[in-house]
Scaffold this motif. Structure first.
Motif, PDB file in Angstrom:
ATOM      1  N   TYR B 154      -5.319  26.063 -16.229  1.00  0.00           N
ATOM      2  CA  TYR B 154      -5.800  24.846 -16.893  1.00  0.00           C
ATOM      3  C   TYR B 154      -6.598  23.937 -15.952  1.00  0.00           C
ATOM      4  CZ  TYR B 154      -5.721  20.398 -19.369  1.00  0.00           C
ATOM      5  OH  TYR B 154      -6.078  19.238 -19.967  1.00  0.00           O
ATOM      6  N   GLY B 155      -6.032  23.644 -14.781  1.00  0.00           N
ATOM      7  CA  GLY B 155      -6.691  22.730 -13.837  1.00  0.00           C
ATOM      8  C   GLY B 155      -8.073  23.225 -13.436  1.00  0.00           C
ATOM      9  N   LYS B 157      -9.952  25.290 -14.948  1.00  0.00           N
ATOM     10  CA  LYS B 157     -10.824  25.320 -16.124  1.00  0.00           C
ATOM     11  C   LYS B 157     -11.409  23.941 -16.418  1.00  0.00           C
ATOM     12  CE  LYS B 157      -9.179  29.108 -18.950  1.00  0.00           C
ATOM     13  NZ  LYS B 157      -8.110  29.404 -19.885  1.00  0.00           N
ATOM     14  N   VAL B 158     -10.545  22.921 -16.474  1.00  0.00           N
ATOM     15  CA  VAL B 158     -11.074  21.602 -16.828  1.00  0.00           C
ATOM     16  C   VAL B 158     -11.981  21.056 -15.736  1.00  0.00           C
ATOM     17  CG1 VAL B 158      -9.178  20.961 -18.364  1.00  0.00           C
ATOM     18  CG2 VAL B 158      -9.064  20.327 -15.957  1.00  0.00           C
ATOM     19  N   ASN B 159     -11.835  21.592 -14.514  1.00  0.00           N
ATOM     20  CA  ASN B 159     -12.709  21.127 -13.448  1.00  0.00           C
ATOM     21  C   ASN B 159     -13.937  21.994 -13.292  1.00  0.00           C
ATOM     22  OD1 ASN B 159     -11.389  18.753 -12.198  1.00  0.00           O
ATOM     23  ND2 ASN B 159      -9.693  20.171 -12.058  1.00  0.00           N
ATOM     24  N   ARG B 205       0.460  24.662 -10.025  1.00  0.00           N
ATOM     25  CA  ARG B 205      -0.573  24.127 -10.889  1.00  0.00           C
ATOM     26  C   ARG B 205      -1.421  23.102 -10.130  1.00  0.00           C
ATOM     27  NH1 ARG B 205       1.901  21.327 -16.110  1.00  0.00           N
ATOM     28  NH2 ARG B 205       2.037  19.530 -14.727  1.00  0.00           N
ATOM     29  N   VAL B 209      -6.057  23.619  -8.182  1.00  0.00           N
ATOM     30  CA  VAL B 209      -7.331  22.895  -8.183  1.00  0.00           C
ATOM     31  C   VAL B 209      -7.794  22.585  -6.756  1.00  0.00           C
ATOM     32  CG1 VAL B 209      -7.049  21.885 -10.474  1.00  0.00           C
ATOM     33  CG2 VAL B 209      -6.226  20.638  -8.499  1.00  0.00           C
TER      34      VAL B 209
END
Lengths: 296, 305
Positions: B154-155, B157-159, B205, B209
């Motif tokens: 998730y991290g 991806k959103v970055n 998690r 990032v």
């Protein structure tokens, strides 16, 4: 024999008998439940029994008719209801869910105008549906000159269910723990990414359930359509959003108002169809809730 | 909280690694903004290579000044522990480091926090960018209700991180010492893991990032002693690549893992307003063996707090 330091009376574990009040309370709860279920069962048994002779394919294959009640059907009503619900879902659900996201995720609750909006939405949910009928007649049918069309009906019903959609969607969004939002934001996600990728997926079961229940309320409405001056006997199916239409509750109402016995049977059969659509929608709501429910 | 009742025997407080000999001579000494009790002037040891330099930090919630006048520095690739009784503002200060306090309506920070050379609260600073570089692990494990894989992915991806996601996930889980335990069930829901595993997943998690700093807000308070030990071991591993700031209620934990310790306490001012204060900030070994402030000594020996 061992000498006990604790007196025998202090370790008495046998039941002293449950107090009467406990029993009475439980009975009262059960009785309330029984009354609710009994009335629902009576209703279903009554309409099925009454409408049984007409519960065959002619019911949904034929159009209504005044002259031949024995072969008259309710096809235009069923399709009219489906059109209205479909269009209402298209208009009311996105608007309602987006409004709920604003109120839950963006609105600063310390600001007076946000509190005013919240208060008014709760009030709107309690406004009688006939009032929405007046609004639809005055604003949509006459002032906007949409006439009595599927569009007018769907817009009116959308306004009717919007507050309910907003309230149920807000509850579903609020049920997502704040720790999920914090976790996402702490990873450098933006607020919209957090809402779109975490909050919304986690609240979809609740939003879907609430939306379906709101729409099933719209299915049963007759009052706003009466107010709109709807034609009760429409012998053709709606062909588009600008077509004239009728809905099941209105058709039932017009059948019941007629003197012939055959129309009473037809009305009962139409009620069975209406109940079947409602039960189907509610079952989907329950299924969705159980299938996608989240444990935290 | 047995550690509060039992006085900590001096000597158990062995710091993670003795100060590197090359650096000791250059440590600066300054007088912190605290009331001085006793004959000795409390010292603030400034880290040689600071990631954060905090000066005159006060945090407000609306009109209420929750924490007053904090000065401290967070050293690069070090573990800095923040200890103190409940309500002393240590979590509040921690949440300023990645601007999580911005999310609380009415919260505001005055004073200055320099991140390397940049003012963290400067006008041009985007909090999203801050949080991308400064990760956080929370008190209660908060995995997303998704698969283990998706939690890690998730991290990045959103970055907008490009690259092979499978490798990123494996690397993060390996660094968080969780890979061997979960590699066969990577697609399972993260909520099926135990509490300790969930917390290591949250650390993984955060690592995924590639942050610079990891903030930990009482990361072990919801875990059993075995899971706690695993997290502490993990923290030691992580200091090779990351700077860690940890808030803890467990003084032995602070003594075990940290290089420097900041002791906060709650004080009541002349107007009767309760607020948090930094009392003493020093090398962990010194805080636990030879604190300069009487309040620190009282707290670590369990006489107060």
């Amino acid at each position: 024999m061992a000498i006990l330091s604790t007196p025998r009376s202090a370790v008495q574990l046998a039941s002293k008998g449950r107090p009467l009040r406990e029993h009475l309370f439980r009975i009262a709860l059960l009785a309330s439940l029984a009354i609710a279920i009994a009335f629902l069962a009576m209703l279903i048994v009554y309409v099925v029994e009454e409408g049984w002779p007409r519960l065959d394919s002619t019911l949904w294959e034929n159009q209504p008719s005044i002259r031949r009640p024995e072969t008259a059907g309710i096809q235009s009503g069923i399709l009219g209801t489906l059109w209205i619900i479909g269009l209402t879902a298209l208009m009311a659900l996105p608007t309602g869910i987006l409004a709920a996201i604003y109120l839950e995720e963006y609105a600063d609750k310390t600001k007076w105008y946000n509190r005013l909006i919240e208060l008014n939405i709760s009030n709107l949910a309690a406004v009688p549906s006939i009032v929405y009928g007046i609004l639809g007649l005055g604003m949509i049918a006459r002032w906007m000159q949409f006439g009595f069309t599927v569009m007018t009906g769907a817009l009116t019903v959308s306004l009717l269910v919007l507050p309910i959609v907003i309230i149920s969607a807000r509850e579903a969004i609020r049920a997502v723990p704040p720790s999920i939002r914090e976790g996402s934001l702490a990873l450098g996600a933006t607020q919209w990414q957090t809402i779109y990728r975490q909050v919304l997926p986690a609240s979809v079961p609740g939003i879907a359930t609430g939306s379906i229940l709101a729409l099933s309320r719209a299915i049963g409405e007759a009052a706003p359509f009466l107010m709109l001056g709807a034609a009760t006997l429409v012998r053709f199916n709606p062909e588009g959003v600008w077509s004239t239409f009728t809905v099941l509750p209105l058709q039932i109402y017009s059948f019941i108002a007629r003197p012939q016995e055959e129309f009473a049977i037809l009305a009962a059969a139409a009620i069975v169809i209406l109940l079947a659509i409602l039960l189907l929608m509610n079952s989907v709501a329950i299924w969705l809730r159980n299938r996608y429910q989240k444990r935290w | 909280m047995s550690d509060v009742r039992n006085p900590l025997p001096t000597g158990t407080a062995v710091p993670r690694n003795p100060m590197p000999t090359s650096g000791t001579a250059e440590i600066g000494v300054s007088v912190p903004n605290v009331s001085v009790r006793g004959p000795e002037v409390p010292r603030t040891i400034e880290a040689l290579d600071p990631v954060f330099t905090v000066s005159g930090l006060s945090v407000f919630y609306g009109d209420y000044e929750a924490v007053r006048g904090v000065d401290m520095t967070i050293g690069n690739r070090e573990i800095t522990a923040m200890i103190g009784p409940s309500g002393c503002g240590k979590s509040t200060v921690l949440r300023c480091f990645n601007r999580m306090n911005d999310l609380i309506p009415g919260a505001r920070a005055a004073g200055k926090i320099l991140y390397h050379d940049e003012d963290l609260y400067g006008d041009h600073v985007d909090p999203i960018e801050v949080r991308r570089r400064i990760g956080m692990v929370f008190q209660k494990p908060n995995p997303f209700p998704k698969s283990i894989y998706d939690n890690i992915a998730y991290g990045p991806k959103v970055n907008g991180v490009k690259g092979k996601m499978d490798d990123i996930v494996e690397e993060a889980l390996t660094k968080a010492a969780l890979w061997d335990e979960v590699k066969d069930k990577i697609k399972q829901n993260a909520l099926s893991l135990s509490g300790g595993q969930q917390q290591r997943l949250c650390i993984a998690r955060a690592i995924a990032v590639k942050p610079d700093v990891i903030l930990m807000d009482e990361p072990c308070s919801a875990l059993d002693p075995i899971a706690t030990t695993k997290i502490e071991d993990l923290m030691q591993e992580l200091t090779r690549d990351y700077t860690i700031v940890i808030v803890t209620h467990n003084m032995q934990q602070a003594a075990r893992v940290s290089d420097r310790t900041a002791f906060f306490t709650a004080e009541v001012d002349a107007d009767g307003v309760r607020h948090g204060r930094l009392v003493e900030f020093d090398e962990t070994s010194r805080i636990f063996t030879n604190p300069s402030d009487k309040r620190t000594e009282d707290y670590i020996t369990g006489r107060f707090g």
